[in-house]
Write a protein that holds these residues in place. Structure first.
Motif, PDB file in Angstrom:
ATOM      1  N   ALA A 136      -4.017   4.345   5.017  1.00 36.71           N
ATOM      2  CA  ALA A 136      -3.413   5.220   3.887  1.00 36.71           C
ATOM      3  C   ALA A 136      -2.128   5.855   4.260  1.00 36.71           C
ATOM      4  O   ALA A 136      -0.924   5.926   3.999  1.00 36.71           O
ATOM      5  N   LEU A 248      -6.760   2.548  -1.235  1.00 28.26           N
ATOM      6  CA  LEU A 248      -5.906   3.101  -2.344  1.00 28.26           C
ATOM      7  C   LEU A 248      -6.351   4.308  -2.820  1.00 28.26           C
ATOM      8  O   LEU A 248      -5.352   5.178  -3.374  1.00 28.26           O
ATOM      9  N   ASP A 249      -7.627   4.832  -2.783  1.00 30.26           N
ATOM     10  CA  ASP A 249      -7.920   6.278  -3.128  1.00 30.26           C
ATOM     11  C   ASP A 249      -7.275   7.317  -2.106  1.00 30.26           C
ATOM     12  O   ASP A 249      -6.757   8.208  -2.631  1.00 30.26           O
ATOM     13  N   GLU A 252      -3.690   7.659  -2.800  1.00 32.48           N
ATOM     14  CA  GLU A 252      -3.547   8.440  -3.915  1.00 32.48           C
ATOM     15  C   GLU A 252      -3.177   9.749  -3.357  1.00 32.48           C
ATOM     16  O   GLU A 252      -2.206  10.521  -3.895  1.00 32.48           O
ATOM     17  N   ARG A 257       0.012   5.914  -3.573  1.00 28.86           N
ATOM     18  CA  ARG A 257      -0.592   5.034  -4.527  1.00 28.86           C
ATOM     19  C   ARG A 257       0.294   4.315  -5.584  1.00 28.86           C
ATOM     20  O   ARG A 257       0.301   3.464  -5.903  1.00 28.86           O
ATOM     21  N   CYS A 260       1.823   1.105  -4.788  1.00 30.96           N
ATOM     22  CA  CYS A 260       0.817   0.025  -4.285  1.00 30.96           C
ATOM     23  C   CYS A 260       0.443  -0.872  -5.496  1.00 30.96           C
ATOM     24  O   CYS A 260      -0.284  -0.135  -6.424  1.00 30.96           O
TER      25      CYS A 260
END
Length: 434
Positions: A136, A248-249, A252, A257, A260
């Motif tokens: 991330a 992906l979390d 965020e 996010r 994406c």
């Protein structure tokens, strides 16, 4: 006249100033995330790339035998080099290791839009963390670098996928998993958007998939439905889907996010990728190729003889990034900028040199005449380098202990006591003395 080599470019000052400005923004963004700059050699042993990619890679390299009889090559990418560096010093380095480097690379390949034989990249890598937060952070850095250049979410998108989803799904769907060449099948997925449908399915067939299985596989990855993919793929794919969702979390939370999109037809062609991968594309499609890509390569350090070390990185290429910025209208102005031109009239070199030196000590960009030109020619040159202010040091003015300050935009000018210019700080212009 000698001509430059095909695929190698010259950058004159105006274009180079814009390129440097963009590179500075990308590097400064990496620095804010705690990535530390490294420098690496232009030459490596050819065998390092052969061991990683096979003998056929030599056709794409600028490889040769040096005077010591060693087979060497101009480096075509940075990842093997940094892997070697981590292996060399791995036990001495605090983890996670976070490195950034901007430099040229060389590949002997077809020249096309945004792709040259000598090209520049900024490589950003994290070694030593398998956590979703590392993936991330790479996504967040990339998004932050692009938005710092003036781009928005309407200009670009990150297509995010997972290599283990693709590999696990291939094995789960095939009647005989052992007969499937997973790497070649993933390479076929990487070419999906670049070849016609018949050739694409032919590549999957060559990798060991029959037509029906290939169609089912393609329908699943094209749907982007992670639940359906997990159901079809079994436990390995479920784990990979969970990892992708965790990344992906985290993205965020890290502010990336929104940029994406899940795109399981994104594969990244290099075999050393192992987990989450992504590619950046121009949202409008005007830039016809991937702007850059990145992903996880957890096995590479170990394959180079080091301890198991998870790794993830991204490498923005400067040529396609320039295309994206130009398409979006945020490419910096290709112009020269000069704070001051110190112009001499008569025998005033020593006084002019002292003023120029004082201005440089204040951190300003300053030029003065080094070609023994007349007043008009000096003014023409000052205009050509986009000088904001001209400081005229003339014999007559000096007789009155003065110099002349001229604003180049308006043409206005005024005289200033020589002992008051420049002041101890600031950026004095005509407006300060009018």
């Amino acid at each position: 006249m000698y001509q430059g080599l095909k695929g190698f470019r010259d950058f004159y000052p105006r274009e180079q100033s814009a390129r440097s400005e963009v590179a500075d923004v990308v590097e400064a963004t990496a620095e804010r995330y705690g990535f530390r700059e490294i420098a690496t050699p232009a030459l490596e042993r050819t065998q390092m790339y052969v061991d990683k990619s096979g003998e056929e890679i030599v056709e794409e390299l600028y490889a040769f035998e040096d005077k010591g009889g060693r087979d060497v090559t101009l480096t075509p990418e940075l990842t093997p080099t940094v892997a070697r560096m981590v292996v060399d010093k791995g036990q001495e380095l605090s983890k996670p290791i976070k490195w950034v480097s901007t430099r040229p690379f060389w590949r002997y390949e077809q020249v096309q839009q945004g792709r040259f034989r000598e090209f520049y990249q900024t490589n950003v890598d994290i070694f030593g963390s398998s956590e979703p937060e590392a993936d991330a952070e790479i996504l967040a850095f990339a998004a932050d670098a692009l938005t710092s250049l003036g781009l928005t979410g309407d200009d670009f998108e990150f297509r995010v996928s997972h290599r283990d989803i693709l590999g696990g799904l291939l094995r789960a769907l095939a009647e005989d998993p052992e007969a499937v060449d997973t790497q070649n099948a993933i390479r076929a997925v990487d070419k999906r958007a670049k070849v016609d449908e018949g050739e694409y399915f032919g590549l999957l067939a060559d990798a060991g998939l029959d037509r029906d299985v290939a169609r089912e596989f393609d329908d699943l990855i094209a749907s982007g439905d992670l639940d359906a993919v997990a159901d079809a793929g079994g436990e390995d794919v479920e784990d990979a889907v969970a990892n992708l969702r965790n990344v992906l979390d985290a993205a965020e939370d890290f502010g990336a996010r929104e940029f994406c999109d899940v795109s399981l037809t994104t594969a990244r062609g290099l075999d050393y990728y192992t987990g989450v991968v992504f590619e950046c594309f121009d949202s409008t499609g005007d830039v016809s190729r991937s702007v850059f890509g990145g992903g996880r390569y957890d096995d590479l350090i170990e394959s180079f003889g080091g301890q198991p070390t998870p790794a993830v990185g991204v490498a923005p290429g400067h040529a396609p990034l320039q295309l994206l910025c130009q398409r979006a209208g945020v490419w910096p102005d290709e112009k020269l900028t000069t704070d001051y031109f110190v112009l001499t009239v008569g025998d005033t070199r020593s006084e002019a040199a002292e003023i120029a030196g004082d201005l440089r000590d204040l951190g300003h960009v300053v030029e003065t005449d080094v070609a023994d030109r007349g007043f008009g020619s000096q003014m023409g040159y000052a205009d050509s380098i986009n000088a904001e202010t001209v400081v005229i040091v003339g014999e007559r003015d000096l007789e009155n202990d003065e110099i002349t300050i001229k604003d180049m935009a308006s043409g206005d000018q005024t005289t200033v006591p020589v002992d008051e210019f420049p002041p101890e700080d600031g950026r004095p212009t005509y407006e300060d003395y009018e």
